[in-house]
Enzyme design. Structure first.
Site, PDB file in Angstrom:
ATOM      1  N   ASN A  27       1.052  -1.361   0.487  1.00 44.92           N
ATOM      2  CA  ASN A  27      -0.299  -0.142  -0.106  1.00 44.92           C
ATOM      3  C   ASN A  27       0.711   0.908   0.079  1.00 44.92           C
ATOM      4  O   ASN A  27       1.621   1.706   1.326  1.00 44.92           O
ATOM      5  CB  ASN A  27      -0.949  -0.166   0.903  1.00 44.92           C
ATOM      6  CG  ASN A  27      -1.451   1.139   1.245  1.00 44.92           C
ATOM      7  OD1 ASN A  27      -1.735   2.366   0.604  1.00 44.92           O
ATOM      8  ND2 ASN A  27      -2.756   0.962   2.385  1.00 44.92           N
TER       9      ASN A  27
ATOM     10  N   ARG B 275      -2.604  -2.098  -3.436  1.00 46.02           N
ATOM     11  CA  ARG B 275      -3.771  -1.117  -3.701  1.00 46.02           C
ATOM     12  C   ARG B 275      -4.081   0.241  -4.143  1.00 46.02           C
ATOM     13  O   ARG B 275      -2.129   1.254  -4.787  1.00 46.02           O
ATOM     14  CB  ARG B 275      -3.551  -0.508  -2.202  1.00 46.02           C
ATOM     15  CG  ARG B 275      -4.289   0.812  -2.090  1.00 46.02           C
ATOM     16  CD  ARG B 275      -4.168   1.081  -0.592  1.00 46.02           C
ATOM     17  NE  ARG B 275      -5.852   1.836  -0.432  1.00 46.02           N
ATOM     18  CZ  ARG B 275      -5.175   2.908  -0.015  1.00 46.02           C
ATOM     19  NH1 ARG B 275      -4.491   3.808   0.739  1.00 46.02           N
ATOM     20  NH2 ARG B 275      -6.261   4.524  -0.009  1.00 46.02           N
TER      21      ARG B 275
ATOM     22  N   HIS C 176     -12.389   3.755   0.551  1.00 42.80           N
ATOM     23  CA  HIS C 176     -12.689   2.958   1.225  1.00 42.80           C
ATOM     24  C   HIS C 176     -13.341   1.897   0.333  1.00 42.80           C
ATOM     25  O   HIS C 176     -14.119   1.091   1.639  1.00 42.80           O
ATOM     26  CB  HIS C 176     -13.831   3.433   2.751  1.00 42.80           C
ATOM     27  CG  HIS C 176     -12.457   4.672   3.833  1.00 42.80           C
ATOM     28  ND1 HIS C 176     -13.755   5.962   3.977  1.00 42.80           N
ATOM     29  CD2 HIS C 176     -11.359   4.793   3.688  1.00 42.80           C
ATOM     30  CE1 HIS C 176     -12.386   6.421   4.652  1.00 42.80           C
ATOM     31  NE2 HIS C 176     -11.449   6.073   4.184  1.00 42.80           N
TER      32      HIS C 176
ATOM     33  N   ARG D  92     -10.911  16.207   7.643  1.00 44.02           N
ATOM     34  CA  ARG D  92     -10.854  17.149   6.481  1.00 44.02           C
ATOM     35  C   ARG D  92     -12.652  17.619   6.896  1.00 44.02           C
ATOM     36  O   ARG D  92     -13.462  16.809   7.491  1.00 44.02           O
ATOM     37  CB  ARG D  92     -11.304  16.297   5.568  1.00 44.02           C
ATOM     38  CG  ARG D  92      -9.941  15.406   4.763  1.00 44.02           C
ATOM     39  CD  ARG D  92     -10.421  14.281   4.299  1.00 44.02           C
ATOM     40  NE  ARG D  92      -9.507  13.153   4.305  1.00 44.02           N
ATOM     41  CZ  ARG D  92      -9.154  12.135   4.486  1.00 44.02           C
ATOM     42  NH1 ARG D  92     -10.075  11.699   3.272  1.00 44.02           N
ATOM     43  NH2 ARG D  92      -8.623  11.069   4.421  1.00 44.02           N
TER      44      ARG D  92
ATOM     45  N   GLU E 213      -8.238  -4.282   5.222  1.00 41.13           N
ATOM     46  CA  GLU E 213      -9.005  -3.615   3.513  1.00 41.13           C
ATOM     47  C   GLU E 213      -7.021  -4.591   2.689  1.00 41.13           C
ATOM     48  O   GLU E 213      -6.940  -5.589   1.653  1.00 41.13           O
ATOM     49  CB  GLU E 213      -7.711  -2.653   3.377  1.00 41.13           C
ATOM     50  CG  GLU E 213      -9.008  -1.491   3.707  1.00 41.13           C
ATOM     51  CD  GLU E 213      -8.833  -0.054   4.057  1.00 41.13           C
ATOM     52  OE1 GLU E 213      -8.481  -0.435   5.391  1.00 41.13           O
ATOM     53  OE2 GLU E 213      -8.630   0.859   3.646  1.00 41.13           O
TER      54      GLU E 213
END
Ligand code: ADP
Length: 420
Positions: A12, A97, A186, A247, A390
């Site tokens: 990743n 990823r 996601h 965010r 993940e």
């Protein structure tokens, strides 16, 4: 459990980081994992851990790019002191990823020349992440030629959304010219959690209406009908939707121009503020970490209380909206840093939703296990928390593609024994 003898390396690559896991897919165990941070900056740090004896290699290194870091990781994987493989050719496949594949891929894919060519055109869609992933892919091609590699996309799971979910009400030409639409992110986590939730509920995913709430530092909610995404809260970028650690999520777009003028800021500066100085950090002024903000709220720091109220308000807002869009829901699954670990936050989110058939069992919710069904027996909507994984999802997709030519969308994965 897959019954498949494959060793899969999951990579990743972030803009300045690299996370990796080496998985033995015969029992889906992680045999080694680690991360490199501050790539390309002074004081690049690596931490590697072998699972069997917890042997840890931690160091500050000189590495100018992802390629050099991958070289180091591969050396560690075969080193006598920290390694888990005799030779590099014991790695059967590598799963990468990849953040944003635009509309190009709705499933994970084996990387061949044509795929690589397509991925190279996608830099604009995720200017920080996509180039990092690409350099990881190229480095692996060079260092392990012939080892099958896959790309697993954050956006792929969301590609089933209908136009009413993904088209923005702005001139259509921007969608046609620049691909400006909701992509959602996601996706690997939402897919994993959806599959896991179905298995915990002993139901078929293709027969369920689900909301998956990935509440971490970044956060998104996904409405899934019969195994397919119907809508999700993140948008063209991961800035949209919920209030997050740093965010802003959805705001009135005019605010951007108003602040830019008042504070004499460039678009780049505003972008930075919306991504790194907003969310619960921006409101509370305390931290982007929910634990710190909750502590401050407990000590009656007014802005911390407001930050958490805004956060919960947004989560409830999406839960209500998505229940309306799906015409009801069978289950709500919480995951990621906050969703998995913060029982109090789950409790506050689920409070006063009984008119929607959502009734949390406070006692079950408070018990700290790895995954659990935490709704009251007579709650119409089942509530769960599920640790996301993940990396495992990427490894499963990789095994599926390399062994069967399809990612695991249609395969039945059993939960690990003792998992639930
Ligand atoms: P990322 O989006 O970086 O992958 P994670 O899913 O790991 O994030 O979530 C990280 C966030 O989870 C942190 O900001 C932290 O506030 C929150 N978190 C982790 N553990 C807890 C906890 N026990 N209680 C509240 N918040 C937590």
């Amino acid at each position: 459990m897959s019954d498949i003898e494959m060793k899969v390396l999951v990579l990743n690559c972030g803009s300045s980081s690299l996370k990796y896991q080496m998985l033995d897919m015969s029992d889906e165990s992680v045999v080694a994992k680690g991360q490199v941070e501050r790539i390309g900056l002074d004081g690049t740090k690596i931490k590697h851990e072998r699972s069997s004896d917890k042997a840890i290699y931690a160091n500050t290194i000189d590495a100018k790019d992802h390629r050099e870091c991958i070289r180091l990781v591969l050396d560690l994987l075969i080193s006598p002191d920290y390694g888990v493989l005799k030779r590099l050719d014991c790695i059967d496949a590598i799963g990468h990823r990849f953040v944003n594949a635009g509309e190009h891929y709705s499933n994970s894919v084996i990387i061949d020349d044509q795929v690589l060519e397509t991925l190279e055109t996608l830099t604009d869609l995720a200017p920080l992440h996509n180039p990092a992933s690409l350099s990881g892919i190229r480095a692996c091609q060079e260092m392990m030629p012939g080892v099958p590699m896959t790309a697993v996309f954050d956006t792929a799971f969301h590609q089933t959304m209908p136009p009413e979910s993904y088209i923005y009400p702005i001139p259509y030409e921007y969608y046609e010219k620049y691909g400006i639409r909701r992509y959602g992110f996601h996706g690997t986590s939402h897919k994993y959690v959806a599959q896991r939730a179905a298995s915990m509920l002993k139901r078929d995913l293709s027969d369920l209406k689900l909301l998956t709430c990935h509440l971490g530092n970044g956060a998104s909610i996904c409405a899934i009908r019969n195994g397919k995404v119907f809508d999700t809260s993140m948008g063209f970028t991961p800035l949209a939707g919920l209030a997050m650690g740093t965010r802003c999520g959805n705001i009135d777009p005019s605010i951007i121009f108003y602040i830019a003028e008042k504070e004499n800021l460039s678009m780049e500066e505003i972008d930075n503020i919306m991504n790194t100085k907003s969310g619960i950090l921006g409101i509370s002024g305390v931290s982007s970490d929910f634990r710190d903000v909750e502590k401050a709220a407990h000590e009656d720091v007014e802005r911390a209380i407001t930050a958490l109220r805004v956060y919960v308000h947004r989560v409830k807002h999406y839960i209500g909206a998505y229940i309306a869009l799906l015409n009801g829901v069978d289950a709500i699954a919480f995951t990621a840093g906050v969703g998995e670990n913060d029982a109090r936050m789950r409790s506050i989110i689920c409070k006063n939703l009984y008119n929607l058939g959502i009734m949390l069992d406070e006692e079950k919710n408070a018990v700290n296990t790895s995954a659990a069904i935490i709704s009251e027996e007579d709650s119409r909507v089942r509530i769960l928390y599920v640790p996301t994984n993940e990396e495992l999802m990427i490894a499963r997709d990789t095994v599926g593609l390399v062994s069967f030519g399809t990612d695991n969308a249609d395969m039945e994965w059993q939960p690990l024994s003792g998992d639930d």
